[in-house]
Scaffold this motif. Structure first.
Motif, mmCIF file in Angstrom:
data_model
loop_
_atom_site.group_PDB
_atom_site.id
_atom_site.type_symbol
_atom_site.label_atom_id
_atom_site.label_comp_id
_atom_site.label_asym_id
_atom_site.label_seq_id
_atom_site.Cartn_x
_atom_site.Cartn_y
_atom_site.Cartn_z
ATOM 1 N N ASN A 174 4.743 5.067 -6.479
ATOM 2 C CA ASN A 174 4.416 4.362 -7.707
ATOM 3 C C ASN A 174 4.768 5.131 -8.979
ATOM 4 O O ASN A 174 4.291 6.244 -9.211
ATOM 5 N N TYR A 218 2.314 2.029 -3.399
ATOM 6 C CA TYR A 218 1.351 2.645 -4.317
ATOM 7 C C TYR A 218 0.985 4.061 -3.884
ATOM 8 O O TYR A 218 0.683 4.917 -4.711
ATOM 9 N N GLU A 219 0.977 4.302 -2.570
ATOM 10 C CA GLU A 219 0.567 5.637 -2.103
ATOM 11 C C GLU A 219 1.679 6.675 -2.202
ATOM 12 O O GLU A 219 1.402 7.868 -2.296
ATOM 13 N N THR A 220 2.934 6.221 -2.186
ATOM 14 C CA THR A 220 4.019 7.211 -2.111
ATOM 15 C C THR A 220 5.075 7.096 -3.199
ATOM 16 O O THR A 220 5.857 8.027 -3.388
ATOM 17 N N THR A 268 0.840 -1.214 0.000
ATOM 18 C CA THR A 268 0.000 0.000 0.000
ATOM 19 C C THR A 268 0.871 1.259 0.000
ATOM 20 O O THR A 268 0.642 2.196 -0.751
ATOM 21 N N ASP A 269 1.897 1.236 0.849
ATOM 22 C CA ASP A 269 2.784 2.397 0.949
ATOM 23 C C ASP A 269 3.466 2.676 -0.394
ATOM 24 O O ASP A 269 3.594 3.826 -0.810
#
Lengths: 408, 147
Positions: A50, A46-48, A43-44
């Motif tokens: 990608n 993709y959130e920060t 998740t991290d």
């Protein structure tokens, strides 16, 4: 024994119920569950971070590339390889196909032999069959002994100058047998053959050192070792990877492309055509960090404990047959069995009603099932998050199956 | 979902003592059915005289549901006309929710009125992953009839 009971809390999926019972997950040989640390890392990313890797001349792409390459470094450290010897791909199957199509297709010829064990997963059989249709090489199999170990005598007698490549599973996904890879590799090398190790079951469950094994190629999957699906690793000795052709062509893997020919990127990038599974590689890196924190020796000793307990309890059930070594020194946590004349699918259905997930079937190893002379087996397989209570639940379920089927 | 609904006594009886389980001498039609994912196998052989299935055999290995379904099928099919068998196959598939139909093929108030012993297999519907086990011999029968 190492008490790892506390780590169950790291696996959100184990909190749920299945058919009204707490989930008892005994199918980690098929795929493992994922700890929060791995899910958070994905998740991290993709959130920060990608972006596509190795391409963009902008900060975010550099960050993504760094994360992806950090994962490669982590994988290399985990198996004692150089980072340039680690190519990412979809999984073990894809990694072995790369060797079959990148090395086998160009080096095997009629009269040559590919020596495999009868314990191989289809992933280390079918690619060689496909390539043999083009090369004319012959596939030969090493049987197992009555105690479910590799028949070393047969191995040595089959290992002649016709054998150009040996395919060995480091740990059987059906029998649990741990094969003596170093010993087999030494003999193969003396006979002039290369060694391709299917380590899909070994790398998640025990310390694996490619140099100590002296593997020429070694393949494993992220999803069986707490990582996400869609990411796998091909390790190859540097000089072999340099000489090997890519099995897939496309973006990322080239140095230059002319109208009718191309030159390849440096290893390992020439084996990573197209956009790689970037977030999945990051997730695998997080899984390795998680395993390293526990320590692979602790992982192994926990599994030795739980598997010996399972073997002991299963051994108490009448008419139950275990297919695999009885001794924990050379076996892992996959335990295949049959119970009287109850078909494994029926066992699986009955256990499922109690929230217990096991595997039933041939486990993608039909040649082995035929040599065991059973159309199917039930398989319970263990990992770090399993506890003795899981084994107790399995045993209770098997007793219910005996009652339903009226087995004495 | 209750396991007793799935593993009815009649199913276990057919599993343990399958009927019409010996190969036929020179069958008029035969087909092999396999479920590659789970390994269930069944071979169906038929003997036809005129329009009638005068003899049938189903030989196989697999789970209790696939093998009991095969055994019950042989009993239900033997001596029936092709038309009657086609109707039986259709009703079976409707009962197993393999084919949609509003028609109530199984009457809960009149057990056995429609499909006989085969109705014991309706519990399989509640275990969706096992429906293909029950269906395998019927698919194979259809193939044998087409020969």
């Amino acid at each position: 024994m190492t008490d790892l009971a506390h780590i169950r809390a790291d696996f959100p999926i184990l909190r749920q119920e299945m058919n009204g019972y707490p989930l008892v997950y005994l199918d980690s040989a098929a795929t493992s569950q994922k700890p929060t640390a791995v899910l958070d890392a994905i998740t991290d990313f993709y959130e920060t971070a990608n972006a596509n890797v190795h391409r963009g001349a902008y900060a975010l792409s550099e960050i993504a590339t760094d994360r992806y390459e950090e994962a490669r470094t982590r994988v290399a450290g985990f198996i004692n390889a150089d980072r340039r010897e680690v190519a990412f791909n979809r999984g073990t199957t894809s990694a072995i196909n790369q060797v079959a199509y990148g090395w086998g297709l160009y080096n095997l010829k009629p009269g040559d032999r590919v020596l495999l064990t009868l314990m191989e997963h289809h992933a280390n059989i079918v690619p060689w069959q496909l390539v043999s249709r083009h090369t004319g090489a012959e596939l030969v199999y090493v049987p197992h002994t009555e105690s479910y170990e590799l028949d070393l005598e047969a191995y040595h007698s089959l290992l002649d100058e016709r054998v150009k490549v040996v395919g060995i599973t480091a740990m059987s996904n059906v029998l649990g047998t741990i094969n003596p890879v170093r010993q087999l590799a030494d003999a193969a090398h003396a006979a002039g053959a290369l060694v391709v190790v299917d380590a899909a079951q070994a790398v998640p469950h025990m310390a694996v050192d490619v140099k100590q094994m002296d593997a020429d190629f070694l393949a494993f999957s992220g999803h069986k070792m707490l990582g996400p699906t869609g990411i796998g690793v091909l390790y190859g000795k540097r000089e072999l990877l340099e000489a090997m052709e890519p099995a897939e062509g496309g973006g990322e893997m080239i140095s230059d492309v002319q109208l009718d020919s191309s030159t390849w990127a440096e290893v390992p990038h020439k084996f990573e055509a197209g956009t790689p599974p970037i977030a999945e590689a990051v997730g695998l890196g997080a899984a390795i960090s998680y395993l390293e924190k526990i320590g692979m020796d602790a992982v192994r000793s926990h599994e030795v404990d739980i598997t010996s307990y399972a073997l002991e309890r299963l051994g108490e059930i009448e008419n139950l047959t275990i297919y695999g070594p009885a001794d924990m020194t050379n076996r892992g946590g996959a335990v295949s069995f049959t119970l009287a004349d109850i078909h494994p699918h029926d066992l699986s259905t009955i256990l499922d009603q109690r929230g217990i997930a096991i595997r039933a079937g041939h486990h993608c190893a039909r040649p082995l099932a035929r040599s065991l002379n059973v159309p199917a087996t039930a398989r319970a397989s263990f990992y770090i998050y399993n506890v003795r209570a899981d084994v107790d639940a399995l045993i209770d379920g098997l007793h219910e199956a005996r009652e339903i089927f009226g087995v004495a | 979902m209750s396991l007793n609904e799935l593993y009815r006594e009649v199913i276990l009886d057919h599993y343990r003592a399958p009927r019409h389980h010996d190969h036929l001498d020179s069958p008029d039609g035969s087909a092999e059915g396999k479920n590659p994912l789970c390994g269930d196998e069944v071979t169906v052989e038929i003997k036809v005289a005129g329009d009638t299935i005068v003899d049938i055999a189903a030989i196989g290995v697999g789970c209790s549901i696939s093998q009991a379904s095969a055994s019950m099928m042989t009993e239900a099919v033997a001596g029936k006309s092709r038309e009657e068998v086609a109707e039986l196959v259709r009703k079976f598939k409707v009962m197993m929710s393999i084919e949609d139909s509003a028609e109530p093929v199984v009457d809960p108030d009149r057990p056995g009125a429609s499909l006989g012993d085969l109705e014991a297999l309706q519990g399989v519907r509640k275990f969706p992953v096992r429906i293909k086990c029950a269906d395998l011999p019927w698919i194979t029968l259809t193939q044998a009839l087409e020969q």
